[in-house]
Design an enzyme around this catalytic site. Structure first.
Site, PDB file in Angstrom:
ATOM      1  N   GLN A   6      74.518  64.044 -76.961  1.00 44.85           N
ATOM      2  CA  GLN A   6      73.762  64.176 -75.718  1.00 44.85           C
ATOM      3  C   GLN A   6      74.033  65.567 -75.173  1.00 44.85           C
ATOM      4  O   GLN A   6      75.167  65.904 -74.833  1.00 44.85           O
ATOM      5  CB  GLN A   6      74.176  63.116 -74.702  1.00 44.85           C
ATOM      6  CG  GLN A   6      73.380  63.176 -73.415  1.00 44.85           C
ATOM      7  CD  GLN A   6      73.810  62.158 -72.380  1.00 44.85           C
ATOM      8  OE1 GLN A   6      74.807  61.460 -72.540  1.00 44.85           O
ATOM      9  NE2 GLN A   6      73.055  62.067 -71.303  1.00 44.85           N
ATOM     10  N   ASP A  27      59.638  69.776 -74.988  1.00 38.12           N
ATOM     11  CA  ASP A  27      60.958  70.295 -75.335  1.00 38.12           C
ATOM     12  C   ASP A  27      60.753  71.726 -75.824  1.00 38.12           C
ATOM     13  O   ASP A  27      59.948  71.970 -76.723  1.00 38.12           O
ATOM     14  CB  ASP A  27      61.585  69.431 -76.434  1.00 38.12           C
ATOM     15  CG  ASP A  27      63.056  69.732 -76.658  1.00 38.12           C
ATOM     16  OD1 ASP A  27      63.424  70.929 -76.681  1.00 38.12           O
ATOM     17  OD2 ASP A  27      63.825  68.785 -76.834  1.00 38.12           O
ATOM     18  N   ILE A  28      61.458  72.687 -75.221  1.00 37.64           N
ATOM     19  CA  ILE A  28      61.276  74.086 -75.630  1.00 37.64           C
ATOM     20  C   ILE A  28      62.106  74.439 -76.862  1.00 37.64           C
ATOM     21  O   ILE A  28      62.029  75.561 -77.353  1.00 37.64           O
ATOM     22  CB  ILE A  28      61.544  75.082 -74.479  1.00 37.64           C
ATOM     23  CG1 ILE A  28      62.969  74.968 -73.963  1.00 37.64           C
ATOM     24  CG2 ILE A  28      60.514  74.875 -73.368  1.00 37.64           C
ATOM     25  CD1 ILE A  28      63.372  76.095 -73.036  1.00 37.64           C
ATOM     26  N   HIS A  66      67.464  60.718 -70.606  1.00 37.58           N
ATOM     27  CA  HIS A  66      66.139  61.146 -71.054  1.00 37.58           C
ATOM     28  C   HIS A  66      65.804  60.500 -72.386  1.00 37.58           C
ATOM     29  O   HIS A  66      66.677  60.125 -73.149  1.00 37.58           O
ATOM     30  CB  HIS A  66      66.045  62.680 -71.165  1.00 37.58           C
ATOM     31  CG  HIS A  66      67.048  63.326 -72.059  1.00 37.58           C
ATOM     32  ND1 HIS A  66      68.383  63.488 -71.718  1.00 37.58           N
ATOM     33  CD2 HIS A  66      66.912  63.883 -73.285  1.00 37.58           C
ATOM     34  CE1 HIS A  66      69.012  64.119 -72.695  1.00 37.58           C
ATOM     35  NE2 HIS A  66      68.150  64.363 -73.673  1.00 37.58           N
TER      36      HIS A  66
END
Length: 138
Positions: free
Chosen positions: A94, A31-32, A100
Site C-alpha cells: 500500500q 493513476d499517473i 482506494h
C-alpha cells in the site's frame, strides 16, 4: 481530511488530477503511474487509511463508483480482463495511506506482478483517455 495525504489533497482540489467521476462520497481519477493503460483509482472522500478504518457508507460509495468506472474502462479500453485491487499495509505494498481501489485493466501477457513498479505515464495520453472515460460515464 489529512493534510499530508496526497489523496485527501486531490479530493480537496489542492493537487490536480485527471478526474473522471465524482459524487458526494467518492472520487475516481486516472493513476499517473499506470500499471496498464486505463488504470483508475477510486477513493472515498473521507479519509480512512485502509479497509479496517473506512466507514461502511464510504466503502459502499467507493465500490459503487468503481463498478461504474470498470464498465467505462471495459467499454473504452476493451481490455482482456480487469482487476479490482485494494491493498492494506506495507506487506501488501500500500503506497498511499488512504483507502482506494485500483480499477486495473489487464491484457494477455502483461506479466504484471501483484506489486508492480511505478513508471510515470504519458500525461497527455492519460488526459485524453480520462476525457473518453468521463464521456462514457455521462
Amino acid at each position: 481530511m489529512t493534510q499530508d495525504c496526497i489523496f485527501c489533497r486531490i479530493v480537496a482540489g489542492e493537487v490536480p488530477s485527471f478526474t473522471i467521476a465524482e459524487d458526494a462520497h467518492s472520487l475516481a481519477f486516472m493513476d499517473i503511474n499506470p500499471a496498464n493503460t486505463g488504470h483508475v483509482l477510486v477513493v472515498p472522500k473521507e479519509h480512512a487509511a485502509n479497509i479496517f478504518e473506512v466507514s461502511p457508507s464510504a466503502l459502499a460509495a467507493t465500490a459503487s463508483t468503481a463498478q461504474r468506472v470498470a464498465k467505462a474502462v471495459q467499454e473504452v479500453v476493451a481490455p482482456a480482463g480487469l482487476n479490482l485491487l485494494q491493498a492494506n499495509g506495507p506487506g501488501a505494498a500500500q503506497s498511499v495511506q488512504h483507502f482506494h481501489l485500483h480499477v486495473l485493466p489487464r491484457r494477455f501477457g502483461d506479466d504484471l506482478p501483484m506489486n508492480w513498479p511505478l513508471r510515470p505515464g504519458d500525461r497527455d495520453a492519460i488526459a485524453a483517455l480520462a476525457e473518453r472515460l468521463k464521456a462514457a460515464l455521462a
